[in-house]
Design a protein around this motif. Structure first.
Motif, PDB file in Angstrom:
ATOM      1  N   LEU A   1      -6.275  -5.981  10.083  1.00  0.00           N
ATOM      2  CA  LEU A   1      -4.981  -5.389   9.081  1.00  0.00           C
ATOM      3  C   LEU A   1      -4.215  -4.546   9.860  1.00  0.00           C
ATOM      4  O   LEU A   1      -2.768  -4.546   9.719  1.00  0.00           O
ATOM      5  CB  LEU A   1      -5.593  -5.064   7.663  1.00  0.00           C
ATOM      6  N   ALA A   2      -4.799  -3.624  10.465  1.00  0.00           N
ATOM      7  CA  ALA A   2      -3.990  -2.412  10.954  1.00  0.00           C
ATOM      8  C   ALA A   2      -3.176  -2.749  12.131  1.00  0.00           C
ATOM      9  O   ALA A   2      -1.981  -2.335  12.134  1.00  0.00           O
ATOM     10  CB  ALA A   2      -5.086  -1.492  11.393  1.00  0.00           C
ATOM     11  N   TYR A   3      -3.777  -3.668  12.953  1.00  0.00           N
ATOM     12  CA  TYR A   3      -2.872  -4.179  14.359  1.00  0.00           C
ATOM     13  C   TYR A   3      -1.877  -5.332  13.798  1.00  0.00           C
ATOM     14  O   TYR A   3      -0.669  -5.093  14.394  1.00  0.00           O
ATOM     15  CB  TYR A   3      -3.845  -4.796  15.236  1.00  0.00           C
ATOM     16  N   ASN A   4      -2.158  -6.119  12.631  1.00  0.00           N
ATOM     17  CA  ASN A   4      -1.367  -7.386  12.534  1.00  0.00           C
ATOM     18  C   ASN A   4      -0.453  -7.306  11.167  1.00  0.00           C
ATOM     19  O   ASN A   4       0.299  -8.186  11.075  1.00  0.00           O
ATOM     20  CB  ASN A   4      -2.136  -8.501  12.512  1.00  0.00           C
ATOM     21  N   TYR A   5      -1.090  -6.435  10.506  1.00  0.00           N
ATOM     22  CA  TYR A   5      -0.531  -6.257   9.048  1.00  0.00           C
ATOM     23  C   TYR A   5      -0.366  -4.756   8.692  1.00  0.00           C
ATOM     24  O   TYR A   5      -0.775  -4.380   7.725  1.00  0.00           O
ATOM     25  CB  TYR A   5      -1.366  -6.936   7.927  1.00  0.00           C
ATOM     26  N   THR A   6       0.470  -4.082   9.636  1.00  0.00           N
ATOM     27  CA  THR A   6       0.625  -2.846   9.280  1.00  0.00           C
ATOM     28  C   THR A   6       1.234  -2.474   8.237  1.00  0.00           C
ATOM     29  O   THR A   6       0.895  -1.143   7.434  1.00  0.00           O
ATOM     30  CB  THR A   6       1.159  -2.052  10.477  1.00  0.00           C
ATOM     31  N   GLY A   7       2.131  -3.249   7.720  1.00  0.00           N
ATOM     32  CA  GLY A   7       2.957  -2.919   6.375  1.00  0.00           C
ATOM     33  C   GLY A   7       2.008  -2.962   5.240  1.00  0.00           C
ATOM     34  O   GLY A   7       2.412  -2.430   4.254  1.00  0.00           O
TER      35      GLY A   7
ATOM     36  N   LEU B   1      -0.943  -1.528   5.088  1.00  0.00           N
ATOM     37  CA  LEU B   1      -1.621   0.057   5.199  1.00  0.00           C
ATOM     38  C   LEU B   1      -1.282   0.863   3.883  1.00  0.00           C
ATOM     39  O   LEU B   1      -2.170   1.425   3.510  1.00  0.00           O
ATOM     40  CB  LEU B   1      -1.736   0.643   6.498  1.00  0.00           C
ATOM     41  N   ALA B   2      -0.009   0.998   3.751  1.00  0.00           N
ATOM     42  CA  ALA B   2       0.609   1.861   2.785  1.00  0.00           C
ATOM     43  C   ALA B   2      -0.186   1.503   1.425  1.00  0.00           C
ATOM     44  O   ALA B   2      -0.526   2.298   0.659  1.00  0.00           O
ATOM     45  CB  ALA B   2       2.034   1.772   2.833  1.00  0.00           C
ATOM     46  N   ALA B   3      -0.184   0.111   1.216  1.00  0.00           N
ATOM     47  CA  ALA B   3      -0.661  -0.355  -0.188  1.00  0.00           C
ATOM     48  C   ALA B   3      -2.220   0.104  -0.127  1.00  0.00           C
ATOM     49  O   ALA B   3      -2.708  -0.011  -1.379  1.00  0.00           O
ATOM     50  CB  ALA B   3      -0.414  -1.735  -0.438  1.00  0.00           C
ATOM     51  N   MET B   4      -2.785   0.091   0.918  1.00  0.00           N
ATOM     52  CA  MET B   4      -4.296   0.244   0.845  1.00  0.00           C
ATOM     53  C   MET B   4      -4.588   1.883   1.102  1.00  0.00           C
ATOM     54  O   MET B   4      -5.844   2.335   1.646  1.00  0.00           O
ATOM     55  CB  MET B   4      -4.778  -0.340   1.882  1.00  0.00           C
ATOM     56  N   SER B   5      -3.756   2.692   1.186  1.00  0.00           N
ATOM     57  CA  SER B   5      -3.763   4.225   1.485  1.00  0.00           C
ATOM     58  C   SER B   5      -5.051   4.866   0.734  1.00  0.00           C
ATOM     59  O   SER B   5      -5.561   5.675   1.539  1.00  0.00           O
ATOM     60  CB  SER B   5      -2.603   4.921   1.376  1.00  0.00           C
ATOM     61  N   GLN B   6      -4.900   4.745  -0.340  1.00  0.00           N
ATOM     62  CA  GLN B   6      -6.107   5.159  -1.141  1.00  0.00           C
ATOM     63  C   GLN B   6      -7.651   4.846  -0.616  1.00  0.00           C
ATOM     64  O   GLN B   6      -8.611   5.570  -0.748  1.00  0.00           O
ATOM     65  CB  GLN B   6      -6.065   4.921  -2.608  1.00  0.00           C
ATOM     66  N   TYR B   7      -7.623   3.482  -0.434  1.00  0.00           N
ATOM     67  CA  TYR B   7      -8.701   3.040   0.123  1.00  0.00           C
ATOM     68  C   TYR B   7      -9.239   3.457   1.522  1.00  0.00           C
ATOM     69  O   TYR B   7     -10.361   3.702   2.010  1.00  0.00           O
ATOM     70  CB  TYR B   7      -8.808   1.453   0.229  1.00  0.00           C
ATOM     71  N   LEU B   8      -8.034   3.714   2.401  1.00  0.00           N
ATOM     72  CA  LEU B   8      -8.489   4.032   3.685  1.00  0.00           C
ATOM     73  C   LEU B   8      -9.070   5.393   3.894  1.00  0.00           C
ATOM     74  O   LEU B   8      -9.661   5.872   4.526  1.00  0.00           O
ATOM     75  CB  LEU B   8      -6.984   4.317   4.331  1.00  0.00           C
ATOM     76  N   GLY B   9      -8.125   6.499   2.980  1.00  0.00           N
ATOM     77  CA  GLY B   9      -8.618   7.763   2.916  1.00  0.00           C
ATOM     78  C   GLY B   9     -10.076   7.871   2.227  1.00  0.00           C
ATOM     79  O   GLY B   9     -10.767   8.808   2.820  1.00  0.00           O
ATOM     80  N   ARG B  10     -10.366   7.112   1.081  1.00  0.00           N
ATOM     81  CA  ARG B  10     -11.823   7.536   0.587  1.00  0.00           C
ATOM     82  C   ARG B  10     -12.741   6.723   1.231  1.00  0.00           C
ATOM     83  O   ARG B  10     -13.829   7.373   1.548  1.00  0.00           O
ATOM     84  CB  ARG B  10     -11.554   6.615  -0.748  1.00  0.00           C
ATOM     85  N   TYR B  11     -12.469   5.344   1.540  1.00  0.00           N
ATOM     86  CA  TYR B  11     -13.795   4.569   1.996  1.00  0.00           C
ATOM     87  C   TYR B  11     -13.896   4.570   3.575  1.00  0.00           C
ATOM     88  O   TYR B  11     -14.872   4.707   4.240  1.00  0.00           O
ATOM     89  CB  TYR B  11     -13.581   3.342   1.590  1.00  0.00           C
TER      90      TYR B  11
ATOM     91  N   LEU C   1      -1.553   3.986  14.058  1.00  0.00           N
ATOM     92  CA  LEU C   1      -0.627   2.959  13.181  1.00  0.00           C
ATOM     93  C   LEU C   1      -0.250   3.571  11.913  1.00  0.00           C
ATOM     94  O   LEU C   1       0.786   3.502  11.351  1.00  0.00           O
ATOM     95  CB  LEU C   1      -1.139   1.705  13.147  1.00  0.00           C
ATOM     96  N   TYR C   2      -1.027   4.203  11.353  1.00  0.00           N
ATOM     97  CA  TYR C   2      -0.783   4.866   9.866  1.00  0.00           C
ATOM     98  C   TYR C   2      -1.472   6.048   9.863  1.00  0.00           C
ATOM     99  O   TYR C   2      -2.720   6.463   8.863  1.00  0.00           O
ATOM    100  CB  TYR C   2      -1.459   4.025   8.918  1.00  0.00           C
ATOM    101  N   PRO C   3      -1.103   7.297  10.572  1.00  0.00           N
ATOM    102  CA  PRO C   3      -1.754   8.755  10.600  1.00  0.00           C
ATOM    103  C   PRO C   3      -1.785   8.980   8.960  1.00  0.00           C
ATOM    104  O   PRO C   3      -2.559  10.225   8.661  1.00  0.00           O
ATOM    105  CB  PRO C   3      -0.874   9.541  11.511  1.00  0.00           C
ATOM    106  N   ALA C   4      -0.867   8.743   8.121  1.00  0.00           N
ATOM    107  CA  ALA C   4      -0.737   9.339   6.965  1.00  0.00           C
ATOM    108  C   ALA C   4      -2.184   9.214   6.192  1.00  0.00           C
ATOM    109  O   ALA C   4      -2.481   9.833   5.252  1.00  0.00           O
ATOM    110  CB  ALA C   4       0.242   8.701   6.060  1.00  0.00           C
ATOM    111  N   ALA C   5      -2.951   8.158   6.735  1.00  0.00           N
ATOM    112  CA  ALA C   5      -4.308   7.971   5.857  1.00  0.00           C
ATOM    113  C   ALA C   5      -5.194   9.370   5.747  1.00  0.00           C
ATOM    114  O   ALA C   5      -5.876   9.709   4.790  1.00  0.00           O
ATOM    115  CB  ALA C   5      -4.905   7.035   6.676  1.00  0.00           C
ATOM    116  N   TRP C   6      -5.043  10.158   6.944  1.00  0.00           N
ATOM    117  CA  TRP C   6      -5.775  11.385   7.252  1.00  0.00           C
ATOM    118  C   TRP C   6      -5.259  12.403   6.251  1.00  0.00           C
ATOM    119  O   TRP C   6      -5.850  13.181   5.486  1.00  0.00           O
ATOM    120  CB  TRP C   6      -5.545  12.022   8.627  1.00  0.00           C
ATOM    121  N   LYS C   7      -3.847  12.272   5.887  1.00  0.00           N
ATOM    122  CA  LYS C   7      -3.326  13.326   4.796  1.00  0.00           C
ATOM    123  C   LYS C   7      -3.830  13.105   3.601  1.00  0.00           C
ATOM    124  O   LYS C   7      -4.150  13.890   2.646  1.00  0.00           O
ATOM    125  CB  LYS C   7      -1.758  13.258   4.952  1.00  0.00           C
TER     126      LYS C   7
END
Length: 1654
Positions: free
Chosen positions: A273-279, A281-291, A318-324
């Motif tokens: 998803l990160a490589y092919n459907y980067t767009g 990631l923003a909708a999944m940001s809460q999952y990225l940070g938490r899980y 591709l989505y450094p905001a996940a760390w924030k």
């Protein structure tokens, strides 16, 4: 209901519910109780649509919960489908698709595998009809492609590809059933109640969780495939389903699942998803940070770490905001990252640290606080990396350090804050310090070159922009080495070498940086300073400790270019080498100083300089009084100066020192001696001279030959010399002692008992060097010549070397040589002409035995040799044995010829010999072959000592000699075969005899003509060599005339051409006559020659009989014998009678003057007498006198081999004369009156015992003698005891004759003895086996002693001593045959008293393999009889036959003694083997013979007439004999039962019924009957007779013995000893035993002194 209606399962209520929304976005509405996982026991499963009852049973079984039941059901389904007679309707498929979804997710791997296979088989079978069932099964089917079990996944893949055969069709399946597949994925990753999926009665909770994880993983993997391969439009169309899946809580929780397969599947999806459907990631940001970040860093499965890092790096990039977002919702994410790093790679490999490095470099600056001096966690980062590095193994620690140094370089170069840069530098310097100084937590772990590369890489990265930091780092490294030098001066050597090595490695890596950058940190200046400091330190400390010297050595070796650029420093180094190193050569720093000197010499390349320092070092070192230190330094010095060896000459002081070491090498006093010697040899030809090196090896080789320990020690130390200085070894091999060494190497490597690995290594080196020397342009043959010389020395002188090994050595040498070298070494390998000539002269220096005349192809021609002993034999005359110089030379000749012939058979070496050498070599082979035949004749039946070495115990020299004769014959025939007729031409052959030798020729015909010429040159002289040359000539002639084209006319022409009668070359004439014997009897020319020679004999004057008669008779014998025509008459009758009388005139009286003349005359009589057999006259008296005189001479000198021909031909004459008695009355009368001749024969037979060694010729005479002895009439045979001693004669024919003769004599003697015993009522007659016979079995033969190899005896068969021993036992049992019971009892007592039987039984047990547990197979041998004249296939079988027969006779005649021997055997294994062996082969035969004997003997009229009251009944089935005795219409009965292992076990005698007899008396009768068999060696008939007589005497009123209660004693006597007091009667035998046991002579009953009375 019709079948079509039954198929409408979609109308079923439950099925309709499942497909209600078929056209909608999702047709799957599963819950925990829906289609995929519902219980098969539900009522809607209508199995009535199935036509096959077998299928109904199968599907009902599939409804069960028990996994085993399901597996059996699926197996039955597979079998059903494979059966070609099974009918499978679509209804089966309709029902199957209802079961398949659950089966595809079963716990059992086998269930899932079979389910996928059946799915493919069924859909493939129904093709188009199966399409309507795809919706129900496509999800589980394609999900199975991603099963975590490879076997299951493979089964699903195969099934899918079988049904959908092309890639396009398979792609369409995914497109057509896109919706159903998404529904399947949603169902798979939806939250599940694991308890609803399976019955906990059959599965554990862990199993259930594993199943759930597998389904989720396969669903995620299938979803990943859809994301990758479905078109954007299709994904857009089903966007809600995709969104539902990617936001599924189950999916994100799966990231940190303990199941690594599930975790990796989920991580792969997120990365995708990160490589092919980067767009997205923003909708999944809460999952990225938490899980992904927070939970992942804390809980990721070790098996999925790399997948996790790869996914995390992708998301971070591709989505450094996940760390924030992670930091906002949880604890600081960077702290979690450091905690993650501190745990290390956890066995995930080097890529872990690469991902960590990339991850940190891609983290947002805000997360790192890299520009915040107060917030940058330098210590925390360092601690995390250090902790992580400490957990790493050797395989990953380098990557960890490299990653850490790259991160520190990144911080230094990226940060804009000086404090952050300084802290990063400080951490890098800490790592450098720990690495170089080998201290701290990491010092001991990070010691590889890769770490040095990482540190250098750090510098390389920071120099361009921060050279001040780089200088600080480098200076810290320099300070470390300086401190090391100072500490070394203080004698602190801990880890000095390690520190120096690491410092050097690091510096070498640093110097790869571009030079302009290096100057910015001052590296060259620092290196020169350290070198100068090291020089001063070594001088100051005097080389102790060695630390500074080691540092100096390392610096000069690696960085000499930096030193060379400083003139002052290079001068200091030179002064150090020239003056300081020799002075300190014996110091602890010696090894480093030597290395400094050698390296320095290579750098300056000045030969004079090197020689000066070398001499100083050697003189100083050898003058040292510290021997052990001196040797250690010397070894290292000699090893180090190999590269300088061309710069200085050999050192005499050093050579003397090493030679002294050689003298003590094997004493073991100094372990350094061998090291010094080897070091010197490795420099042989340079530092020590080649001559001294050869002398060293010579001394060592001689000393090592004393024992195997020294030998192995020598070879161990010779290996490095052979590999590193072969020139010295090659020079040594060329010496005499070197030849011995080469031979020993081959012996040790070819041995079947022990193969020396060290010798093998040296041999392989020699062979390899041979190949190298011949492949070069300038080939060297000297080593080949040396090795060939070593082989020939072994051929002649090494008795342990086998012919095969010697030939293999030669073949190996020959194959390695090129053509030029082969021409040089061929005479070496096949011996030069002079060597053959010398060996022949030495071997033929002794006289040829006269007995050779009987066994060679030119017969009596042996008597033509000028130095033959023709007359009276001396006291010491006889058969020569292999001893003395002449015999040794003969053995050498045999070895040479056998070896050379075998080598010629395997190589073309013979063709490389010079022409004359080939002629003489070829001739030598043929002569050696004839000598070998005579050698075989000498030993007769005796074992010839081996000619070559061989470990086979049955191996004999005869094997070598026979091989020699066969190889020689093959070579001769190969040369003759192609041009026989041309050579046989009279002119050609005549030329061959009379012309001179050619000097060279490549024509085989010319070669063989010259061979004949060479033969003729030798036959002209009546020498031993001439005699053997004539034998070779006879072989050539006899071979040539066998060709079909050769006719009588050719023979006539041949004889006409050669004028043989007038030839002075008698040896050649006899050879030609003998060779042409096929035609001699049918040619007029030979008939004429024959009569002319006979006329010459008639004309011999008495005074010339001995000088002329012998040669004429020998020549005439060659013309009258070996004629194939039975009607051949050599002379007319009148000439024959004249010749006969003239021949007899030669011997007017018994004379011993010329045995050769007498024996050749006897031979001629064999041809003359048949011509005159019908003529009467006084000449027959003279013939018999000739025979008698000849026999008397033979008797007088029988021990001499000289009389062997005379004895043989005299006996032959006797046979011929006897054949005339039916035709000639004179002869018949003389034979009838001639008892003197038979007496003479028996005297010769008796005297034969004194002949200890027998040739083959003597054995022929013995055979002739044995035939005459066996024809002896019964009235002229001697007493049996007179011949027993002759059994020990060393002659098989005579031993067999004695055996057969005694078998005729003993029965006559037995008959007379039995009659005397029957008449001996007073016991006066003494009955025992002949003492002469028992003496022969008193001791076992020497060949059967404990230290003799039994296998050798079996293989070789019987020698004379063993045959005499076994034949004696055969004759002993001849006395038992048909002997009365009383005689057999006496004979058995004789054997028992002498304890003879135990010895022979032990011999039998050994030779019949009973002791080894593998007994002989007696079923293949007729052991109930033995015929000495019946020849079996091998000597071993013949021996086995006699052994088995003797054991059979022992069991027959003395079973009680055998039984006692068997019972006393201590060895249980042997006892069982004897029991089994006897019961298997002998007991059935003996039992059958015993029962048959009872039937036969009891049916004899005499026994029946003696008492008709007793009836005997024999049962062969039960092995029982019943004796029924009738008394007044009543019967008493006794049964004798024979056990299956009779006679080792006793028979059982049972009383079935008694009448009119007391119990104790009845039992006495039974025991007495049993004792006859058990202890008296009687048989069942004897027991029955005893029982009958006891009963008869009882009822006749005879009183029984008061001791044994039996009337008849076992010796058949009655109770006849009466006590005068109590009047009771006793058997004499019972009373004698009582007196012995009671130790008094009182009556057993009244106890009064026993007074014998009637």
């Amino acid at each position: 209901m019709s079948k079509r209606e039954k198929l409408k399962v979609k109308n079923h209520p439950r099925r309709a519910e499942s497909h209600r929304d078929e056209g909608s976005r999702s047709s799957y509405k599963p819950d925990s109780k829906t289609y995929y996982y519902e219980d098969f026991g539900n009522s809607y499963l209508d199995l009535s649509i199935l036509d096959s009852p077998q299928l109904v049973v199968i599907f009902k079984s599939l409804q069960k919960r028990d996994p085993t039941t399901k597996e059996k059901a699926l197996d039955n389904f597979v079998t059903y489908l494979q059966d070609p007679e099974s009918v499978v309707e679509e209804s089966a498929l309709a029902v199957w698709v209802q079961f398949y979804p659950q089966l595809a997710h079963e716990f059992s791997r086998r269930l899932r595998t079979i389910a996928h296979k059946l799915q493919g088989d069924l859909f493939n079978r129904f093709q188009r009809q199966s399409a309507k069932y795809m919706k129900e099964t496509v999800g589980p089917w394609l999900g199975g492609l991603y099963d975590n079990d490879k076997v299951v996944a493979r089964a699903a893949t195969v099934a899918f590809e079988t049904v959908f055969t092309s890639e396009e069709k398979r792609r369409q399946v995914f497109q057509v059933f896109h919706v159903q597949l998404l529904d399947y994925v949603k169902h798979a990753i939806s939250a599940k109640d694991t308890h609803s999926l399976s019955d906990e009665k059959y599965f554990t909770q862990t199993d259930i969780e594993t199943k759930v994880n597998r389904e989720i993983a396969s669903g995620i993997a299938l979803f990943s495939y859809l994301l990758e391969h479905m078109s954007p439009e299709a994904i857009e169309e089903q966007q809600y389903s995709y969104a539902e899946i990617v936001t599924s809580e189950t999916l994100w929780k799966s990231l940190t699942s303990p199941d690594s397969y599930l975790s990796r599947a989920a991580l792969g999806l997120i990365g995708q998803l990160a490589y092919n459907y980067t767009g997205w990631l923003a909708a999944m940001s809460q999952y990225l940070g938490r899980y992904l970040i927070s939970n992942g860093l804390m809980n990721i499965s070790p098996g999925a770490i790399l997948d996790y890092l790869e996914c995390l790096v992708a998301v971070t990039r591709l989505y450094p905001a996940a760390w924030k977002r992670s930091s906002e919702t949880n604890e600081p994410s960077f702290s979690l990252l450091l905690s993650f790093i501190s745990q290390g790679s956890r066995y995930s490999g080097p890529r872990y640290w690469h991902y960590v490095e990339v991850l940190i470099e891609n983290l947002p600056v805000s997360v790192l606080d890299i520009n915040d001096a107060s917030g940058f966690p330098a210590n925390e980062i360092s601690d995390a990396f250090s902790a992580g590095i400490l957990t790493e193994s050797r395989a990953t620690i380098d990557s960890a350090v490299e990653s850490f140094m790259s991160v520190l370089a990144y911080f230094t170069t990226v940060s804009e804050v000086a404090k952050v840069q300084e802290e990063s530098l400080s951490k890098a310097m800490e790592i450098g310090d720990q690495y170089v100084s080998i201290r701290g937590a990491l010092g001991g772990k990070i010691g590889t070159d890769n770490v040095a590369r990482s540190l250098a890489g750090y510098l390389r990265k920071i120099i361009p922009e921060h050279d001040q930091f780089a200088s600080q780092f480098w200076q810290s490294m320099v300070d470390i080495l300086k401190n090391t030098i100072e500490n070394a001066t203080g004698n602190l050597e801990t880890d000095i070498k390690g520190t120096v090595t690491r410092w050097i490695n690091l510096t070498k890596r640093i110097t790869t940086v571009p030079e302009e950058l290096l100057e910015r940190i001052g590296i060259s200046t620092a290196i020169r300073q350290i070198v100068d400091a090291s020089l001063r330190s070594v001088k100051t400390t005097g080389g102790c400790p060695p630390g500074p010297a080691h540092i100096l050595e390392s610096l000069l070796k690696e960085f000499f270019s930096f030193v060379r650029s400083d003139n002052s420093l290079i001068q200091s180094v030179d002064d150090f080498v020239v003056h300081t190193i020799p002075d300190l050569i014996a110091s602890p720093s010696s090894a480093h100083l030597i290395s400094i000197w050698v390296n320095y010499e290579h750098q300056i390349a000045d030969p004079g300089h090197a020689k000066q320092v070398w001499e100083s070092i050697i003189n100083t070192l050898l003058a040292s009084s510290l021997v052990e230190t001196k040797d250690t330094v010397l070894i290292y010095l000699l090893d180090s100066v190999k590269s300088l060896k061309d710069r200085f000459a050999a050192s005499e002081p050093l050579e003397d020192y090493i030679l002294k070491k050689v003298n003590n090498a094997f004493d073991g006093a100094d372990n350094n001696d061998w090291d010094v010697i080897v070091a010197g040899l490795l420099n042989g030809g340079h530092i020590i001279s080649e001559q001294v090196a050869i002398e060293i090896l010579n001394r060592l080789s001689v000393a090592s030959s004393l024992d195997s320990y020294r030998e192995e020690l020598f070879y161990q130390n010779l290996i490095p010399v052979s590999h590193n200085n072969f020139t010295v070894l090659s020079a040594f091999i060329k010496t005499e002692e070197g030849h011995k060494l080469a031979s020993r190497l081959w012996q040790l490597t070819e041995s079947t008992e022990y193969v020396s690995d060290t010798a093998k290594a040296i041999r392989q080196r020699l062979e390899g060097q041979l190949n190298i020397s011949q492949s070069s342009e300038s080939s060297d043959s000297s080593l080949f010549e040396s090795l060939a010389g070593a082989i020939l020395a072994d051929v002649e002188n090494d008795p342990d070397a086998s012919c095969e090994s010697l030939v293999l050595r030669s073949i190996s040498l020959w194959d390695s040589a090129n053509a030029d070298t082969k021409a040089i070494i061929a005479p070496k390998l096949l011996f030069v002409n002079s060597r053959w000539r010398n060996r022949l002269e030495a071997a033929l220096s002794k006289s040829t035995a006269p007995s050779v005349s009987l066994v060679n192809n030119i017969a009596g021609a042996v008597f033509l040799v000028s130095d033959m002993p023709l007359g009276f034999p001396s006291d010491n005359a006889g058969l020569d044995v292999l001893e003395g110089e002449s015999t040794l030379e003969t053995i050498k000749l045999f070895r040479m010829a056998s070896y050379a012939l075998e080598l010629m058979r395997n190589t073309d070496a013979f063709e490389y010999l010079p022409y004359l050498d080939r002629l003489h070599t070829f001739f030598s082979f043929q002569v050696a072959s004839e000598l070998a035949k005579d050698e075989i004749n000498k030993y007769g039946a005796g074992k010839i000592p081996p000619i070559f070495g061989n470990i086979d115990p049955s191996y004999s020299g005869a094997d070598d000699l026979l091989s020699l004769t066969e190889r020689s014959k093959q070579q001769l025939e190969s040369k003759l075969g192609s041009f026989a007729l041309q050579l046989m031409d009279a002119n050609t052959f005549n030329n061959g005899i009379h012309v001179e030798l050619a000097t060279s020729s490549s024509d085989d015909q010319v070669f063989m003509r010259d061979v004949v010429t060479l033969i003729a040159m030798n036959t002209r002289e009546k020498t031993v060599l001439g005699f053997y040359a004539a034998r070779v000539l006879e072989i050539i002639v006899s071979y040539l005339i066998e060709f079909p084209d050769f006719q009588v006319k050719d023979a006539e022409q041949f004889f006409e051409m050669h004028k043989l009668r007038k030839s002075k070359d008698l040896l050649a004439s006899v050879a030609i006559f003998q060779g042409m014997s096929k035609y001699v009897g049918s040619m007029t020319s030979t008939d004429r020659i024959r009569n002319e020679v006979a006329s010459d004999i008639l004309g011999i004057r008495p005074a010339s009989v001995f000088s002329e008669g012998l040669s004429k008779i020998i020549l005439l014998n060659s013309l009258v014998h070996n004629i194939d025509n039975p009607d051949f008459a050599p002379f007319p009758p009148q000439r024959a009678i004249m010749l006969l009388k003239r021949l007899l005139d030669f011997f007017p009286e018994r004379t011993f003057e010329n045995l050769a003349l007498r024996s050749e005359t006897a031979k001629l009589l064999l041809a003359v007498l048949p011509v005159v057999k019908s003529l009467y006259g006084e000449h027959w008296n003279r013939v018999f006198n000739f025979i008698s005189d000849s026999l008397a001479i033979c008797e007088e000198f029988l021990a001499s081999d000289n009389v062997t021909p005379l004895l043989f031909y005299t006996l032959k004459v006797l046979v011929v004369v006897k054949s005339f008695q039916d035709e000639n009355e004179d002869v018949a009368d003389l034979i009838a009156e001639g008892s003197d001749i038979m007496d003479a024969l028996f005297r010769i037979l008796g005297a034969s015992v004194d002949v200890k060694q027998r040739s083959q010729a003597r054995l022929l005479s013995d055979a002739a003698l044995s035939r005459q002895i066996l024809e002896c009439p019964a009235d002229k045979m001697p007493e049996s005891t007179e011949l027993f001693h002759v059994l020990s004669v060393e002659s098989e024919p005579l031993q067999k004759a004695i055996l057969k003769l005694e078998q005729r004599i003993i029965p006559v003697t037995q008959e007379s003895l039995a009659m005397e015993a029957a008449l001996d009522t007073h016991g006066v007659l003494t009955i025992e086996l002949p003492v002469e016979l028992l003496s022969l079995v008193m001791t076992i033969p020497d060949a059967l002693n404990d230290d003799i190899d039994i296998e050798e005896i079996r293989a070789g068969g019987m020698d004379a001593e063993m045959r005499a021993y076994l034949f004696s036992w055969k004759l002993i049992f001849e006395y038992f045959e048909n002997a009365p019971f009383a005689l057999k009892t006496k004979y058995a007592e004789s054997l028992k008293e002498g304890e003879y039987i135990d010895s022979v039984l032990n011999v039998l047990a050994s030779l019949l393999n009973l002791t080894s547990g593998k007994p002989a197979d007696a079923s293949k041998v007729p052991f109930t009889r033995y015929d000495p004249d019946e020849v079996l296939d091998t000597a071993e079988q013949d021996l086995q036959w006699l052994l088995l027969h003797i054991y059979y006779q022992l069991l027959r005649h003395v079973p009680s003694i055998v039984r006692k021997w068997w019972a006393e055997i201590r060895n249980r294994q042997l006892s069982l083997a004897v029991d089994s062996f006897t019961q298997k082969y002998f007991s059935p035969v003996l039992i059958d013979a015993e029962l048959q004997s009872v039937q036969a003997k009891w049916a004899e009229t005499g026994i029946e007439a003696e008492d008709e009251n007793m009836q005997v009944i024999v049962s062969r089935v039960t092995h029982e004999v019943a004796a029924v005795y009738s008394i007044d219409e009543q019967t008493m009965e006794m049964i004798i039962r024979v056990p299956t292992n009779f006679p080792l076990h006793d028979v059982h005698v049972d009383g079935v019924k008694r009448v009119g007899v007391k119990e104790n008396q009845w039992r006495a009768w039974l025991l007495a009957s049993q004792a006859v068999i058990s202890s008296q060696n009687g048989n069942i008939v004897d027991a029955l007779v005893l029982f009958r007589r006891n009963v008869n005497l009882h009822f006749e009123g005879v009183t029984e013995c008061a001791i044994c209660y039996s009337i008849l004693h076992q010796d058949r006597s009655l109770p006849n000893k009466r006590c005068q007091t109590c009047k009771n009667k006793f058997h004499a035998g019972c009373l004698y035993k009582w007196f012995q046991s009671a130790n008094s002579s009182s009556c057993p009953l009244c106890r009064q002194p026993f007074s014998f009375g009637r």
